[in-house]
Scaffold this motif. Structure first.
Motif, PDB file in Angstrom:
ATOM      1  N   ARG A 155      91.162  27.304  95.125  1.00 21.68           N
ATOM      2  CA  ARG A 155      91.262  28.269  96.268  1.00 21.68           C
ATOM      3  C   ARG A 155      90.010  27.960  97.091  1.00 21.68           C
ATOM      4  O   ARG A 155      89.916  27.930  98.105  1.00 21.68           O
ATOM      5  CB  ARG A 155      91.543  29.455  95.544  1.00 21.68           C
ATOM      6  N   ALA A 156      89.036  27.915  96.444  1.00 19.41           N
ATOM      7  CA  ALA A 156      87.695  27.691  96.974  1.00 19.41           C
ATOM      8  C   ALA A 156      87.667  26.247  97.826  1.00 19.41           C
ATOM      9  O   ALA A 156      86.906  26.419  98.828  1.00 19.41           O
ATOM     10  CB  ALA A 156      86.238  27.696  96.054  1.00 19.41           C
ATOM     11  N   HIS A 157      88.021  25.243  97.309  1.00 18.04           N
ATOM     12  CA  HIS A 157      87.919  24.093  97.736  1.00 18.04           C
ATOM     13  C   HIS A 157      88.974  23.956  99.134  1.00 18.04           C
ATOM     14  O   HIS A 157      88.627  23.426 100.162  1.00 18.04           O
ATOM     15  CB  HIS A 157      88.743  23.059  96.878  1.00 18.04           C
ATOM     16  N   LEU A 176      83.172  31.106  95.228  1.00 19.27           N
ATOM     17  CA  LEU A 176      81.783  30.835  94.771  1.00 19.27           C
ATOM     18  C   LEU A 176      81.642  29.334  94.368  1.00 19.27           C
ATOM     19  O   LEU A 176      80.525  28.434  94.939  1.00 19.27           O
ATOM     20  CB  LEU A 176      81.256  31.678  93.756  1.00 19.27           C
ATOM     21  N   PHE A 177      82.610  28.615  94.145  1.00 18.43           N
ATOM     22  CA  PHE A 177      82.351  27.323  93.717  1.00 18.43           C
ATOM     23  C   PHE A 177      82.016  26.161  94.886  1.00 18.43           C
ATOM     24  O   PHE A 177      81.582  25.160  94.531  1.00 18.43           O
ATOM     25  CB  PHE A 177      83.744  26.901  92.688  1.00 18.43           C
ATOM     26  N   PRO A 195      80.404  15.166  88.267  1.00 19.83           N
ATOM     27  CA  PRO A 195      80.694  16.070  87.224  1.00 19.83           C
ATOM     28  C   PRO A 195      79.610  17.054  87.599  1.00 19.83           C
ATOM     29  O   PRO A 195      78.608  16.822  87.411  1.00 19.83           O
ATOM     30  CB  PRO A 195      80.943  15.617  85.823  1.00 19.83           C
ATOM     31  N   ALA A 196      80.254  18.315  87.703  1.00 19.19           N
ATOM     32  CA  ALA A 196      79.163  19.339  88.025  1.00 19.19           C
ATOM     33  C   ALA A 196      79.266  20.850  87.377  1.00 19.19           C
ATOM     34  O   ALA A 196      80.410  21.060  87.085  1.00 19.19           O
ATOM     35  CB  ALA A 196      79.075  19.393  89.485  1.00 19.19           C
ATOM     36  N   LEU A 197      78.375  21.754  87.178  1.00 16.46           N
ATOM     37  CA  LEU A 197      78.428  22.885  86.674  1.00 16.46           C
ATOM     38  C   LEU A 197      77.562  23.879  87.378  1.00 16.46           C
ATOM     39  O   LEU A 197      76.277  23.538  87.481  1.00 16.46           O
ATOM     40  CB  LEU A 197      78.120  22.830  85.138  1.00 16.46           C
TER      41      LEU A 197
END
Length: 543
Positions: free
Chosen positions: A186-188, A455-456, A470-472
């Motif tokens: 959704r954020a993307h 928020l992502f 890859p991320a966190l």
């Protein structure tokens, strides 16, 4: 004091200081629970400086941020980390185009197709209108198409644009993305809406505020935020990155005015939103024409990421560091609220930056990690993640690719907490690292507490994700005190040092973060996307 000499000293351009080697003396890093108070003192010392009125809110391209960048560079210099910026310094420069919109000069007029009086919305009370980035003025009349949310989501068998011709038309869309989508997708889709619509030939976007978004961000908040200058990143070829010049005029319409607009067609706006949220097809060619006008003052600006490298011990991993990030900027000086015009940004994100600086000190003490670690205090996050885009797309010399990104932004320590949220944890093997660290350190791991906030894609891990990394994104759980912060202090001058802060919680959070960093940096295998994950398919099919 000679500030030029000071700048050269801090940025590594004084002979003999530019290439200081990373420390090699072994020492035991502070990571145990018993050392939380020490970690809290380390974090607090940085926060008290970065959040002070002296730094004037650390606005991108402003004096306060320059002071903060020098402070971070001096810290990295003292630790003996290697400069990873331009010309042997700790600074990676970025150039921007800055637009200050004349909000009260915005014009919005809808002329119905059938004989009827035009609907004119007043700016900024009803509507916020802007020209394309870099443009000083626009006046544009065109027909329009209403698209519902205006997203194209093939992974979820949904396409609001199917069969629609937008060439030469305004795209009228609902703000955000539909709530039936999972949080990160959704954020993307919300973040890439302009990118998709620009490719269709639309000449502008008219975004209608949904009831859900109106509840999250009242129109008065939107107006105040729009008084701050907007920025876009300038690429090496002089073009504006993600500027979308074909979207010549764009408008955000308040919820109340969206209701008025729909009523001219005999339709109910909130009913239409509910139908779109239920995945019904609600689009139609809007009868009549729209005229949008806007003006802006434009100038070039510059700022810098502060980047420092801690080398690893494994030569095979030398070109693939873990990058740990936090944004150093906030929004600077703006409209006064209760007599205060300095938007200090203590939680957002002096706190995250201070955790980053503390982590750099922990790891600089040794022992050296197997994989190198790049510590990056990023600029222009508040302007659209621009510093992160600069670093993710233009890694420092010698870096082939980033193994992974760990980002911290606005952790809220308003009360004692041993809770942690890892946005994006379900998409990569970093999720397992986070889960194990949380268990070992006595923290409770939670899912995204605010999926509507998208928020992502609103923090600095997202540009790295777009490059396949890859991320966190690490933060804290939200409850009543945090809800009050978001309502009363977020992006307001009251996010300052006078608010209650539970420093032991900040120390404990730093301990957990340090274990995650240590685990990733000790592993010869880089973190991986899950094979069928959404973002792997979007950005990293070969990784």
């Amino acid at each position: 004091m000679n500030f030029l000499r000071l700048a050269r000293l801090l940025l590594g351009t004084v002979p003999g200081l530019a290439c200081a080697a990373a420390p090699t003396a072994p020492a035991t890093p502070i990571t145990s629970k018993s050392e939380d108070e020490t970690l809290a003192r380390m974090v607090r010392a940085h926060v008290v400086f970065l959040g002070d009125d002296l730094l004037e809110g650390r606005g991108t391209g402003q004096r306060g941020h320059q002071v903060a960048a020098l402070y971070a560079a001096a810290h990295f210099q003292r630790l003996g980390l290697r400069p990873a910026g331009d010309a042997g310094s700790f600074l990676q420069r970025a150039e921007f185009i800055e637009s200050t919109h004349a909000l009260d000069r915005g014009r919005f007029r809808f002329q119905p197709q059938a004989p009827a009086d035009a609907l004119v919305l007043e700016a900024p009370a009803d509507v916020l209108v802007s020209p394309a980035p870099g443009e000083t003025e626009v006046e544009l009349t065109a027909p329009a198409v209403f698209l519902g949310y205006g997203i194209r989501a093939p992974d979820f068998n949904h396409d609001d644009l199917a069969g629609v011709d937008l060439k030469g038309r305004f795209a009228i869309v609902l703000s955000g993305s539909p709530p039936w989508l999972p949080s990160e997708p959704r954020a993307h889709y919300a973040a890439t809406k302009a990118e998709v619509l620009a490719a269709t030939g639309a000449v502008g976007i008219i975004s209608l505020t949904t009831p859900r978004d109106h509840a999250r961000y009242p129109w008065a908040f939107r107006i105040n935020s729009s008084r701050f200058p907007a920025m876009r990143l300038i690429d090496a070829d002089g073009k504006i990155y993600l500027g979308f010049p074909s979207l010549r005029a764009n408008a955000g319409v308040s919820h109340g005015s969206a209701q008025k607009l729909f009523s001219t067609l005999g339709k109910n706006f909130d009913t239409t939103v509910a139908q779109a949220e239920a995945r019904e097809r609600v689009g139609f060619a809007w009868p009549g024409t729209f005229t949008l006008g806007a003006a802006a003052t434009v100038r070039k600006a510059s700022s810098a990421n502060v980047v420092a490298l801690l080398p690893g011990t494994d030569p095979a991993l030398a070109g693939e560091p873990l990058v740990v990030t936090a944004h150093l900027d906030h929004i600077g000086i703006g409209p006064a609220i209760d007599g205060d015009a300095i938007y200090n940004g203590v939680m957002d994100n002096a706190m995250g930056s201070s955790i980053l600086l503390t982590l750099a000190e922990l790891f600089a003490r040794g022992p050296a990690p197997r994989r190198p670690i790049l510590f990056a205090a990023l600029t222009a996050e508040e302007k659209g993640l621009l510093g992160a885009y600069q670093l993710a797309r233009r890694p420092p010399v010698g870096i082939r690719r980033f193994a992974a990104n760990l980002n911290v932004d606005m952790p809220l320590f308003l009360r004692p907490t041993r809770d942690v949220v890892g946005w994006g944890a379900e998409h990569t093997t970093l999720g397992r690292v986070l889960d194990a660290a949380a268990v070992r350190q006595g923290f409770k791991l939670h899912p995204d507490p605010l999926p509507d906030e998208t928020l992502f894609v609103r923090s600095d891990q997202y540009p790295f994700i777009r490059e396949g990394v890859p991320a966190l994104y690490l933060g804290t759980l939200l409850g009543s005190p945090e809800d009050a912060f978001l309502k009363n202090r977020y992006h307001k001058p009251s996010d300052d040092l006078a608010q209650p802060i539970d420093w032991p919680s900040a120390g404990a959070f730093t301990r957990v973060f340090s274990e995650i960093v240590r685990t990733v940096a000790a592993d010869p295998a880089a973190p991986r996307w899950h094979p069928d994950g959404f973002f792997r398919k979007q950005f990293a099919p070969d990784r």
